[in-house]
Structure formats: C-alpha cells, structure tokens
Design a protein around this motif. Structure first.
Motif, PDB file in Angstrom:
ATOM      1  N   VAL A   1       0.847  -1.186   0.000  1.00 45.40           N
ATOM      2  CA  VAL A   1       0.000   0.000   0.000  1.00 45.40           C
ATOM      3  C   VAL A   1       0.886   1.241   0.000  1.00 45.40           C
ATOM      4  O   VAL A   1       1.827   1.336   0.784  1.00 45.40           O
ATOM      5  N   GLY A   2       0.610   2.222  -0.878  1.00 46.70           N
ATOM      6  CA  GLY A   2       1.427   3.429  -0.948  1.00 46.70           C
ATOM      7  C   GLY A   2       2.849   3.144  -1.350  1.00 46.70           C
ATOM      8  O   GLY A   2       3.775   3.463  -0.604  1.00 46.70           O
ATOM      9  N   PRO A   3       3.092   2.533  -2.514  1.00 45.12           N
ATOM     10  CA  PRO A   3       4.459   2.163  -2.903  1.00 45.12           C
ATOM     11  C   PRO A   3       5.364   3.374  -3.085  1.00 45.12           C
ATOM     12  O   PRO A   3       4.907   4.478  -3.375  1.00 45.12           O
ATOM     13  N   MET A   4       6.657   3.147  -2.924  1.00 44.59           N
ATOM     14  CA  MET A   4       7.645   4.190  -3.152  1.00 44.59           C
ATOM     15  C   MET A   4       7.550   4.712  -4.581  1.00 44.59           C
ATOM     16  O   MET A   4       7.593   5.920  -4.824  1.00 44.59           O
ATOM     17  N   VAL A   5       7.425   3.825  -5.523  1.00 42.96           N
ATOM     18  CA  VAL A   5       7.218   4.163  -6.930  1.00 42.96           C
ATOM     19  C   VAL A   5       6.029   3.353  -7.416  1.00 42.96           C
ATOM     20  O   VAL A   5       6.028   2.125  -7.295  1.00 42.96           O
ATOM     21  N   ASP A   6       5.021   4.028  -7.931  1.00 41.44           N
ATOM     22  CA  ASP A   6       3.846   3.328  -8.444  1.00 41.44           C
ATOM     23  C   ASP A   6       4.208   2.721  -9.796  1.00 41.44           C
ATOM     24  O   ASP A   6       4.147   3.386 -10.833  1.00 41.44           O
ATOM     25  N   LEU A   7       4.614   1.457  -9.786  1.00 48.57           N
ATOM     26  CA  LEU A   7       5.093   0.815 -11.005  1.00 48.57           C
ATOM     27  C   LEU A   7       3.984   0.624 -12.028  1.00 48.57           C
ATOM     28  O   LEU A   7       4.246   0.589 -13.229  1.00 48.57           O
ATOM     29  N   ARG A   8       2.735   0.487 -11.564  1.00 49.31           N
ATOM     30  CA  ARG A   8       1.643   0.361 -12.522  1.00 49.31           C
ATOM     31  C   ARG A   8       1.449   1.665 -13.290  1.00 49.31           C
ATOM     32  O   ARG A   8       1.180   1.658 -14.496  1.00 49.31           O
ATOM     33  N   THR A   9       1.567   2.771 -12.589  1.00 50.32           N
ATOM     34  CA  THR A   9       1.506   4.062 -13.279  1.00 50.32           C
ATOM     35  C   THR A   9       2.738   4.245 -14.160  1.00 50.32           C
ATOM     36  O   THR A   9       2.633   4.713 -15.298  1.00 50.32           O
ATOM     37  N   ALA A  10       3.905   3.861 -13.652  1.00 54.59           N
ATOM     38  CA  ALA A  10       5.135   3.990 -14.432  1.00 54.59           C
ATOM     39  C   ALA A  10       5.117   3.114 -15.670  1.00 54.59           C
ATOM     40  O   ALA A  10       5.836   3.388 -16.641  1.00 54.59           O
ATOM     41  N   ALA A  11       4.279   2.058 -15.672  1.00 56.84           N
ATOM     42  CA  ALA A  11       4.199   1.157 -16.819  1.00 56.84           C
ATOM     43  C   ALA A  11       3.248   1.669 -17.897  1.00 56.84           C
ATOM     44  O   ALA A  11       3.183   1.077 -18.976  1.00 56.84           O
ATOM     45  N   ARG A  12       2.511   2.742 -17.614  1.00 58.23           N
ATOM     46  CA  ARG A  12       1.669   3.327 -18.657  1.00 58.23           C
ATOM     47  C   ARG A  12       2.548   3.753 -19.818  1.00 58.23           C
ATOM     48  O   ARG A  12       3.587   4.382 -19.631  1.00 58.23           O
ATOM     49  N   PRO A  13       2.178   3.427 -21.063  1.00 65.73           N
ATOM     50  CA  PRO A  13       3.073   3.673 -22.209  1.00 65.73           C
ATOM     51  C   PRO A  13       3.664   5.071 -22.281  1.00 65.73           C
ATOM     52  O   PRO A  13       4.875   5.209 -22.503  1.00 65.73           O
TER      53      PRO A  13
END
Length: 654
Positions: A255-267
């Motif tokens: 919960v509350g990741p340091m880096v939101d990797l799912r958002t960072a994976a958006r093209p």
C-alpha cells in the motif's frame, strides 16, 4: 460527512516564484561541478590517493540518486515546500562541513550531504504545476529543466575562478552562502502546496530501491578503478539485479508504494522514462568531453591547451543557450505536444554529435558544437516533465518527476563511465604520459549520437495525449484535494481500481489508481459537478455525476464482481460434481469449482479478457473446453460434455 474548506491558491507573483525555483535548480546543478577543478589537487591537499579523491564526486552521485526518489515521494505526501527546505538545510550542513573540513572523510561527508539537493528540481517542477497559472506552467517548467545545463555550464568557470584566486575551502563557503540565500527566498516567496497524497511512507521499498541504486551506481562509477571484471564490480552488479528483483514485486503489492510501477508502466510514462536514460547519457557527454577536449595539450596534435577556467568559459555559451531557448522550447511543447518536442530534442542531440565528429579543428568549432548539443538538451529536457505531468496523477507529480530525474541520473552516470573508459583505452603515450587520441573523442560522440537517436526513436512511439501539451488544462486557481476508498458491494476494497474524473463536458481532470486498501486521491481545479468513472478488473464499471463542494472523503462503491455462470450437461442431463476450471491462455489457473446437483456452476472472474473454460466429469471422464472472451457481463454458458471412447475408464480405490 464533514469537509474542510477548499484551499485558496496563493497570489504571490508567478514570475517571482519561477525565478526563485529556477535559481534553486541552478544551485543544484552547480554541486555537480563544484569540485571538478579541485580533483587533480586533492591528493596533495588532503594527503590521499587519486582514487580516494574521486569519492568527492562519487559520494554526491550516490546520495543524489538515493535522495531524489525519496524526497520526491515525501514531497507528495508531506508537503513540497517543506521537503525543499529540508533538502536545502541538509545542503547547508554539508557545505559547512566541507568548508571547515581538513580531512578526506570530512569533505566526503560534506559532499554526500550536498547531494540531497538533487531532488529540488523535480519537486520544484511539481510546485510550478500546483502554484502557477496555467499559461505560465509550460515556460516555467522549460526554464526549470534548463537549469541543469545552465548550472553545469556556469559551474566549471565559476569554480575554476574561485579555486584559482582563493583557498579551496572557498568553494564550500560560496555553496553555503548560496544555499542559505535560497532557503530564505523559498521561505519568503514559495507557498506550500495544498496538493497531497494520502497513505504511509514505504520504508521497505525505499530501502530496497536505495540499495539497488547504490550497488549499480557504485559499480558504474568505480568499475574503471576496480576493473570491470573484478569480483567487487561484478558482485555489485549482481546485487543490484537481485535487489531490484525483490523490489518490483514488493512495490506491486504494498500500500502506498515508493514508486507506483503500474503508473510507471503506462506507455507514455514508460517510454518517456526509457528515453530519459538515453537523453541523460547523450547530454552528459557534452559536459564531460568538451572541456577535456579543450584542455588537451597541443603536443597531442589536436589539443588546444586551455586552462580549466578558459575551457569553462568556452562552454558557458552552451549553458546560456538553454536559458535563451527555454521560452522557445515551451512554445514547441505547447504547440506540438511533449511527444514531438522530445522527438525533436533527441534528433538534434543525435545529429549534433555527428556534426561534432568533424568540428574539432578550432576552439570556435568545439564551442559551436557544444551550443548545438545544448539546444537539443533544452528541447528534450523541457518535454519530459510535461509528458510525465500530463499522464501521472496530479497528487503524484513530484514522485513521478523524481523517478524520471533518477533515470536521467542513471544515464549520466553511465555516460561518465563510458567516457572515462574510452578515453583511457584509446590513448597514445606523449612524453611518458598516456593521453587520449582524437579518435577517442570521435568514438564518444558516435555513442552519444546513437543515444540521442535512440531517444528520438523511443519518443516516436509515445502515444499522443490531449493533455500532453498542457498539464493544467482544467486549472481554475483553487485546487481541491479529495480522497476516499473504492469498495465493492460487500465492503471489501477494490484493489488497483482506477478512478477517473472528468468535467461535465468531458475534459479529463485527474485520475488515481486505488491502493491495495482501496484508497485513492484526486486533485480538482475547484468545486463543481464532475463525471466520475470507476473501473477495476473483475467488477462491473461505474459511471456517475458527483457534486464536490469541498476537499474531503468521497467513497466509491463498485457493483458486483464478474462471475462466469452456466450449466454442465451430459447426454442432455445435468452433471453433479463436475470440475470446472478457468485458466488464462498461458495456462495459469484463475478459479476452480464444482457443479451443483442441477449441473449449475458460478465462478468468480478476477480479470477481463480471454479465458479458457474446461470441464471434466470424474465419474465418466467426459470433458469439454472452450475459449471465452469476457469484456462485461456474460450470458450463462451451457457446456455439453463429450464422451471419448478412447479415454481409459476411471479407477476407484478399494
């Protein structure tokens, strides 16, 4: 439900806020070149070896890389202005330690603390988004991005002049005074942003990311000294990979990741971050190779024998070029979008280095090539924050820009190691001293040209966005921060749900990905009626008009989960106890269950898309399988089992 009053945006002059933040960004870049003129004299001044003296640069690099994502994330959570002041306070302490230090470890400690200032640029860009009028954001972001090149270009002649005329401690005293001045300026001018994200700080994620970065950057920066094939260097690279492999799944689950990797994976964000590594690599070649080329002794046959100060003055126009071009780059981004600005910047970077292979005959030619390269850097650096802010949740802009800045730092670190390796390998012996051959600089420029063109190629595939040229499209001057939880009909959190907010006319305002506990945060341009669209894998999506009159808690309830239902028959009769299995096309089991006495089954679907439904009757070995594509509600299935005479009869244990 009670709500706090909506925060009203400060009316401080936009130009003054921009100037303070931009000067602060320039101060950050100055730290990278502060001790460059000092390095050849460090062994004599601090009674140490040249290898140990290089830690004055390496220490700052490591703390910068570690501090940038951590400070940026804290800025989103606890306040952007507050974290800028903490970073500057740390830099002040570091400068004081360096100014008073007379031993190597003291100066290294001071340089380490100075590295915390690196996060000031991404956090400052995020403040600009929050505090400036919409029409001012593009130009301010372009100027703030340009400060990285401006400070680096000014830093060499400035530090060279200070060291030539004063004691070496003066470098740290000047840094100390400048940091104090900017600390006071931020206190007096820059307002605290009301945009915050909720949740707790991801300590484990921060430790894992920091450890991976330290291992990787330490191996890259010191590999030339230790040997690229040494056990220490290879061990650090392996450790970086192993730690990163543990960090990624942690970030996806916590919960509350340091880096939101799912958002960072958006093209758009993913491709921009990939391009930023190559842009950072290409840009840094301009800084580290130009001055070295100008300082090469004339006995090499191609060198110009300039002093550190004179070489720094020759690259000063390249830094000033970024200042001049900042409004131009903002116009390019506004008119054609961040994608095409980044593509153009990459092309200019790549082609400028091709040109520089042939522009080494005179000081003017080298300075001209450096200025053209700076033009490409200015365009690319202004584009990247615009793309990031257009595609990341508004409440996470500092963290998203911080991660992008971190990846640029990975590129610059790799660039520094590459330049050092090539210059030391492609060398000639002149008077008993090994010096780089001219071809070494040519090879460096070809690598930098390739990096710039790769960045342009990656930018070409970035999806265009309606908001990419204007991250504040719906800004009206009074941000309202709302938050809440997304739950299903039974009250359970809908993990990784996406909440999107649009105006009643269909313009996108903000979006947020719910955490594992279902929490989300959104930033609105002001009270009003909005469209809220909520979607989560495995649930029926929900769209509704909501009236938001103040900041506060706004819960979202999704509908029921997707279920795959149907009946299993054999020879026209219902089958009791048949095993029903849902798998992905790759064979991963999603859900299993058994039919009831009437042959019915009902299984939960966690994700939409293509599935394989297989049924087998243990009593008769009759079976069936089919593909099912689920995009929404699915009509009940009727599965007719098929007897296969060749199948062996089931055996029953006695």
């Amino acid at each position: 439900m009670s709500h706090a009053a909506a925060p009203v945006r400060s009316r401080r002059p936009a130009g003054l806020i921009t100037a303070v933040l931009a000067i602060t960004g320039t101060l950050v870049a100055l730290q990278q070149t502060l001790v460059v003129p000092l390095l050849p004299e460090v062994p004599k001044l601090l009674h140490t070896t040249e290898t140990n003296g290089s830690w004055l640069v390496t220490a700052t690099l490591l703390t910068s890389a570690v501090a940038t994502p951590i400070v940026s994330r804290c800025a989103d959570m606890f306040g952007k202005r507050k974290m800028m002041l903490i970073s500057l306070a740390t830099m002040i302490v570091g400068s004081l330690i360096g100014a008073l230090g007379h031993q190597l470890w003291q100066v290294i400690l001071g340089r380490s603390l100075q590295g915390f200032a690196a996060a000031l640029v991404p956090v400052g860009i995020s403040i600009m988004r929050d505090e400036l009028p919409r029409e001012k954001v593009g130009g301010a972001v372009a100027l703030m991005s340009a400060t990285l090149g401006i400070g680096a270009a000014i830093g060499l002649p400035l530090s060279g002049y200070i060291y030539a005329h004063f004691d070496w401690h003066a470098l740290f005293w000047v840094s100390l005074v400048a940091a104090i001045v900017m600390f006071l300026a931020i206190v007096l001018v820059v307002p605290e942003s009301a945009v915050r994200t909720h949740g707790r700080f991801d300590v484990v994620g921060a430790l894992l990311l920091s450890s991976a970065l330290i291992c990787f950057l330490l191996a890259v920066s010191k590999g030339g000294d230790w040997g690229w094939g040494s056990r220490t260097t290879l061990g650090l690279f392996v450790a970086a990979v192993v730690i990163a492999a543990a960090w990624v799944p942690w970030e996806l689950r916590t919960v509350g990741p340091m880096v939101d990797l799912r958002t960072a994976a958006r093209p758009p964000i993913l491709l921009t971050n990939i391009a930023s590594v190559f842009v950072g690599l290409s840009m840094f070649v301009n800084l580290v190779s130009t001055t070295q080329l100008l300082q090469m002794p004339k006995i090499t046959g191609y060198g110009h024998g300039l002093s550190v100060l004179d070489a720094g003055l020759c690259v000063l126009p390249a830094g000033l070029m970024m200042v001049v071009l900042s409004p131009v780059t903002a116009t390019i981004t506004k008119r054609w979008g961040g994608k095409y600005s980044l593509l153009l910047g990459g092309l200019v970077l790549g082609l400028s280095y091709v040109l520089r292979v042939y522009l080494t005959g005179s000081v003017f030619q080298i300075a001209l090539g450096a200025a053209i390269t700076s033009a490409g850097t200015a365009i690319a650096y202004a584009a990247m924050p615009s793309i990031i802010m257009a595609n990341a949740p508004i409440s996470e802009t500092a963290a998203a820009n911080g991660f992008n800045a971190l990846l640029r730092a990975v590129g610059t670190s790799t660039s520094s190691a590459m330049v050092a390796a090539i210059l030391s390998t492609v060398a000639i012996n002149v008077g008993g001293i090994d010096l780089p051959r001219l071809e070494a600089f040519h090879y460096i420029y070809w690598v930098a040209a390739a990096a710039g063109l790769v960045a342009a190629l990656v930018a070409f595939f970035i999806p265009s966005s309606r908001r990419e040229d204007d991250p504040q499209e719906t800004h009206s001057g009074r941000d309202v921060v709302v938050h809440g939880h997304v739950r299903d009909g039974s009250g359970r959190p809908a993990r990784n749900a996406v909440v999107t907010l649009l105006t009643d006319s269909g313009e996108k305002v903000d979006w947020s990905r719910a955490e594992a506990d279902g929490s989300y945060s959104l930033v609105l341009p002001g009270p009003g009626v909005y469209q809220r669209i909520t979607n989560a894998d495995g649930y029926h999506p929900r769209a509704e008009l909501v009236s938001i009159d103040a900041a506060g808690e706004y819960a979202v309830e999704l509908g029921t989960r997707f279920r795959l239902e149907g009946t299993v028959r054999l020879d026209g009769h219902p089958v009791d106890g048949a095993l029903v299995t849902i798998t992905t096309p790759l064979g991963e089991v999603e859900e299993t269950g058994h039919t009831q006495a009437d042959g019915s089954f009902s299984l939960r679907l966690d994700v939409t898309g293509r599935h394989v439904v297989s049924v087998i009757d243990p009593a008769t070995s009759a079976s069936s399988a089919r593909h099912v594509v689920v995009l929404g509600a699915v009509d009940p299935l009727t599965v007719d089992l098929v007897r296969r005479p060749s199948d062996p009869a089931p055996t029953v244990d006695a």
